[in-house]
Design a protein around this motif. Sequence first.
Motif, PDB file in Angstrom:
ATOM      1  N   ALA A  12     -16.755 -43.667  16.869  1.00  0.00           N
ATOM      2  CA  ALA A  12     -16.708 -44.983  17.487  1.00  0.00           C
ATOM      3  C   ALA A  12     -15.290 -45.366  17.850  1.00  0.00           C
ATOM      4  CB  ALA A  12     -17.289 -46.027  16.531  1.00  0.00           C
ATOM      5  N   ASP A  13     -15.136 -46.028  19.003  1.00  0.00           N
ATOM      6  CA  ASP A  13     -13.810 -46.532  19.335  1.00  0.00           C
ATOM      7  C   ASP A  13     -13.580 -47.876  18.641  1.00  0.00           C
ATOM      8  OD1 ASP A  13     -15.054 -48.507  20.849  1.00  0.00           O
ATOM      9  OD2 ASP A  13     -14.158 -47.917  22.755  1.00  0.00           O
ATOM     10  N   ALA A  14     -12.378 -48.434  18.817  1.00  0.00           N
ATOM     11  CA  ALA A  14     -11.975 -49.621  18.062  1.00  0.00           C
ATOM     12  C   ALA A  14     -12.784 -50.862  18.424  1.00  0.00           C
ATOM     13  CB  ALA A  14     -10.489 -49.889  18.289  1.00  0.00           C
ATOM     14  N   GLN A  48     -22.668 -52.907  15.391  1.00  0.00           N
ATOM     15  CA  GLN A  48     -22.948 -51.885  16.390  1.00  0.00           C
ATOM     16  C   GLN A  48     -22.980 -50.486  15.774  1.00  0.00           C
ATOM     17  OE1 GLN A  48     -19.873 -53.193  19.081  1.00  0.00           O
ATOM     18  NE2 GLN A  48     -21.367 -54.117  20.480  1.00  0.00           N
ATOM     19  N   ARG A  49     -22.222 -50.281  14.706  1.00  0.00           N
ATOM     20  CA  ARG A  49     -22.354 -49.025  13.964  1.00  0.00           C
ATOM     21  C   ARG A  49     -23.760 -48.909  13.374  1.00  0.00           C
ATOM     22  NH1 ARG A  49     -17.907 -45.896  11.846  1.00  0.00           N
ATOM     23  NH2 ARG A  49     -15.978 -46.399  12.939  1.00  0.00           N
ATOM     24  N   LYS A  50     -24.274 -50.010  12.871  1.00  0.00           N
ATOM     25  CA  LYS A  50     -25.642 -50.014  12.344  1.00  0.00           C
ATOM     26  C   LYS A  50     -26.643 -49.727  13.452  1.00  0.00           C
ATOM     27  CE  LYS A  50     -24.759 -53.256   8.542  1.00  0.00           C
ATOM     28  NZ  LYS A  50     -25.072 -54.606   7.998  1.00  0.00           N
ATOM     29  N   GLN A  51     -26.399 -50.277  14.643  1.00  0.00           N
ATOM     30  CA  GLN A  51     -27.284 -49.999  15.781  1.00  0.00           C
ATOM     31  C   GLN A  51     -27.254 -48.515  16.147  1.00  0.00           C
ATOM     32  OE1 GLN A  51     -25.741 -52.746  18.718  1.00  0.00           O
ATOM     33  NE2 GLN A  51     -27.152 -54.371  18.121  1.00  0.00           N
ATOM     34  N   MET A  78     -28.680 -54.510   9.866  1.00  0.00           N
ATOM     35  CA  MET A  78     -28.808 -54.822  11.288  1.00  0.00           C
ATOM     36  C   MET A  78     -29.648 -56.088  11.444  1.00  0.00           C
ATOM     37  SD  MET A  78     -30.039 -52.208  14.280  1.00  0.00           S
ATOM     38  CE  MET A  78     -31.749 -52.255  13.759  1.00  0.00           C
ATOM     39  N   ALA A  79     -29.092 -57.079  12.119  1.00  0.00           N
ATOM     40  CA  ALA A  79     -29.722 -58.394  12.168  1.00  0.00           C
ATOM     41  C   ALA A  79     -31.034 -58.402  12.946  1.00  0.00           C
ATOM     42  CB  ALA A  79     -28.740 -59.393  12.784  1.00  0.00           C
ATOM     43  N   ASN A  80     -31.052 -57.784  14.124  1.00  0.00           N
ATOM     44  CA  ASN A  80     -32.235 -57.813  14.980  1.00  0.00           C
ATOM     45  C   ASN A  80     -32.503 -56.436  15.561  1.00  0.00           C
ATOM     46  OD1 ASN A  80     -32.666 -60.809  14.992  1.00  0.00           O
ATOM     47  ND2 ASN A  80     -30.618 -60.778  15.923  1.00  0.00           N
ATOM     48  N   VAL A  81     -33.742 -56.229  16.010  1.00  0.00           N
ATOM     49  CA  VAL A  81     -34.085 -54.982  16.687  1.00  0.00           C
ATOM     50  C   VAL A  81     -33.358 -54.955  18.027  1.00  0.00           C
ATOM     51  CG1 VAL A  81     -35.929 -53.646  17.738  1.00  0.00           C
ATOM     52  CG2 VAL A  81     -36.332 -54.827  15.571  1.00  0.00           C
ATOM     53  N   PRO A  82     -32.541 -53.946  18.286  1.00  0.00           N
ATOM     54  CA  PRO A  82     -31.789 -53.922  19.546  1.00  0.00           C
ATOM     55  C   PRO A  82     -32.665 -53.526  20.734  1.00  0.00           C
ATOM     56  CG  PRO A  82     -31.351 -51.931  18.294  1.00  0.00           C
ATOM     57  CD  PRO A  82     -32.212 -52.799  17.415  1.00  0.00           C
ATOM     58  N   SER A  83     -32.307 -54.059  21.881  1.00  0.00           N
ATOM     59  CA  SER A  83     -32.921 -53.619  23.135  1.00  0.00           C
ATOM     60  C   SER A  83     -32.101 -52.453  23.665  1.00  0.00           C
ATOM     61  CB  SER A  83     -32.920 -54.762  24.148  1.00  0.00           C
ATOM     62  OG  SER A  83     -33.389 -54.314  25.403  1.00  0.00           O
ATOM     63  N   ILE A  84     -32.774 -51.347  23.971  1.00  0.00           N
ATOM     64  CA  ILE A  84     -32.087 -50.094  24.285  1.00  0.00           C
ATOM     65  C   ILE A  84     -32.445 -49.632  25.696  1.00  0.00           C
ATOM     66  CG2 ILE A  84     -31.782 -47.679  23.603  1.00  0.00           C
ATOM     67  CD1 ILE A  84     -32.663 -48.551  20.758  1.00  0.00           C
ATOM     68  N   THR A  85     -31.419 -49.357  26.480  1.00  0.00           N
ATOM     69  CA  THR A  85     -31.601 -48.797  27.822  1.00  0.00           C
ATOM     70  C   THR A  85     -31.093 -47.363  27.835  1.00  0.00           C
ATOM     71  OG1 THR A  85     -31.441 -50.911  28.990  1.00  0.00           O
ATOM     72  CG2 THR A  85     -30.850 -48.933  30.234  1.00  0.00           C
ATOM     73  N   PHE A  86     -31.926 -46.465  28.323  1.00  0.00           N
ATOM     74  CA  PHE A  86     -31.538 -45.064  28.483  1.00  0.00           C
ATOM     75  C   PHE A  86     -31.192 -44.812  29.939  1.00  0.00           C
ATOM     76  CE2 PHE A  86     -34.319 -45.100  24.800  1.00  0.00           C
ATOM     77  CZ  PHE A  86     -33.701 -44.241  23.917  1.00  0.00           C
ATOM     78  N   ILE A  87     -30.000 -44.272  30.171  1.00  0.00           N
ATOM     79  CA  ILE A  87     -29.633 -43.822  31.511  1.00  0.00           C
ATOM     80  C   ILE A  87     -29.852 -42.313  31.530  1.00  0.00           C
ATOM     81  CG2 ILE A  87     -27.836 -43.708  33.275  1.00  0.00           C
ATOM     82  CD1 ILE A  87     -28.713 -46.553  32.561  1.00  0.00           C
ATOM     83  N   GLY A  88     -30.948 -41.883  32.124  1.00  0.00           N
ATOM     84  CA  GLY A  88     -31.361 -40.484  32.111  1.00  0.00           C
ATOM     85  C   GLY A  88     -32.559 -40.312  31.199  1.00  0.00           C
TER      86      GLY A  88
END
Length: 290
Positions: free
Chosen positions: A150-152, A158-161, A1-11
Amino acid sequence: MANVPSITFIGGGNMCEAILSGLLKTGHPTSHVRISEPFDQRREYLRTKYGVDVVESNGDAISGKQGMSVSSGVSCDVVVLAVKPQVVGDVVRGVAGELSAAKPLVISIVAGVAIKDLARWIGIDSNVPLVRLMPNTPALVGEGAAGMYADAAVSAEQRKQTEYVVSKIAKEYTWVDSESGIDAVTAISGSGPAYFFLVIEAMEKAGVEMGLPADAAKRLAAQTALGAAKMVLTSDDDVPTLRKKVTSPNGTTHAAIEQMIASNVPEGITAGVQACQARCQSLSTEFGKL
């Protein structure tokens, strides 16, 4: 994974908090987390305890344009959809514009809601990458198990994320090749904790009837379940071999196992798992009408 992802939680419920806690304990920056949560008291609790931005608006949590102090200026890479199945249609339709514009990876932990319905609510032509994640409640104590589909549109990055997120709550996790595999995961590990609670409950009851204090019977049964599980995960022997190794012919364990087999316990467990899978399929049909 290249960078730390920014994550938003809905709920901002229990599963959100379990993932959030795991993220922050392993060094994920508070500037790369946002949460939307409808209840004032819960928003204040999460904001105070974890030091992250928590807002009422789902759209603002994704865009980051309003009400941010810790995560101001940080774009959204991943959206974790963690709301009740009954409201997920309205929630997703309400942020379809933000999702279509930003095209973050959307990870849904909403039980029974199919990828095709998430895509329909966002917009069929939006091409937003979608993952279904089925965790379980032991995630709340750091002992979770999970399955992912995962979808196509989901990339290798993004799988790594996704794995980055799920590794914070699950010690065992796996990708499945078809969405129907998520129903199987639900039937085994998603709902599985309740099966083991039922077994421990029955063992505790038997222990009390035999004269043990209730707390001692509960702890002995629970520790035995934990120890047996560890043996399964660490031994080179398969499960039938492990069982046979502790079942001496005509011994005490043999008597117990023979009675359980005669009472159709294995068949009952299998039937229960199959009923769970069937209910997953019917719920998906129901939620698809939202």
